[in-house]
Design an enzyme around this catalytic site. Structure first.
Site, PDB file in Angstrom:
ATOM      1  N   MET A 161       9.601   4.373   4.151  1.00  0.00           N
ATOM      2  CA  MET A 161       9.599   3.001   3.635  1.00  0.00           C
ATOM      3  C   MET A 161      10.714   2.793   2.613  1.00  0.00           C
ATOM      4  SD  MET A 161       7.431   1.737   5.574  1.00  0.00           S
ATOM      5  CE  MET A 161       7.704   0.098   4.951  1.00  0.00           C
ATOM      6  N   LEU A 188       0.810  -1.213   0.000  1.00  0.00           N
ATOM      7  CA  LEU A 188       0.000   0.000   0.000  1.00  0.00           C
ATOM      8  C   LEU A 188       0.848   1.269   0.000  1.00  0.00           C
ATOM      9  CD1 LEU A 188      -2.855  -1.148   2.392  1.00  0.00           C
ATOM     10  CD2 LEU A 188      -2.815  -1.138  -0.112  1.00  0.00           C
ATOM     11  N   ASP A 223      23.399 -12.775   0.954  1.00  0.00           N
ATOM     12  CA  ASP A 223      23.494 -13.583  -0.262  1.00  0.00           C
ATOM     13  C   ASP A 223      24.935 -13.733  -0.738  1.00  0.00           C
ATOM     14  OD1 ASP A 223      22.397 -15.018  -2.568  1.00  0.00           O
ATOM     15  OD2 ASP A 223      23.040 -13.246  -3.703  1.00  0.00           O
TER      16      ASP A 223
END
EC number: 4.6.1.17
Length: 163
Positions: free
Chosen positions: A116, A80, A131
């Site tokens: 965000m 959102l 990773d």
């Protein structure tokens, strides 16, 4: 704020259904956000990083680029969240005594904030460190992701305690 005993109005749900908040009436202003996170390295992963023997290459450089890209893709990942123009981003990825420290500062001139985007940049950068070093150790930990500061917008400025 809702009074005692009242249910607060949900901004991202209406009639029980998710929605994107309409920010078209809000002014576009300069907004910034800075976030941080840590990647804790067990001795074998740290040794591979420090010695430059990691078979995948330089995790810190890859993480920095990944964080920059992540800041621009936030709306694709946070359901959102509004897609906004990221007008500037800086991602620092440094090896410290405690592990790899990731700090991202993101800027925009938009009608909504960039918290965000900064948090996503830190998260994506941290995952890329994992990773890149997972061949050396699976015991790497991504931790401490938090907002350090934000400026602009209706809610005003924020600085995390102790910052």
């Amino acid at each position: 704020m809702a009074g005692a005993g009242k249910t607060p109005e949900l901004t991202h749900f209406r009639d029980g259904l998710p929605r994107m908040v309409d920010v078209s009436g809000k002014a576009s202003t300069l907004r910034t956000a800075t976030a941080e996170g840590w990647v804790r390295l067990p001795p074998e992963a740290r040794a591979a990083l420090e010695a430059g023997t990691n078979p995948k290459g330089d995790p810190l450089t890859v993480a920095r680029l990944a964080g920059l890209a992540g800041s621009k893709r936030t709306a694709d990942l946070v359901l959102l969240c509004h897609p906004i123009p990221v007008t500037g981003a800086d991602v620092q990825v440094t090896l410290e005594e405690e592990g790899v420290h990731v700090v991202a500062t993101v800027r925009t001139t938009a009608p909504t904030g960039v918290e965000m985007e900064a948090l996503t940049a830190v998260t994506v950068a941290s995952l890329n460190v994992y990773d890149m070093l997972k061949a050396a150790s699976k015991a790497i930990e991504v931790t401490g992701i938090r907002l350090l500061a934000k400026t602009g917008g209706k809610s005003g400025d924020y600085r995390a305690p102790g910052v």
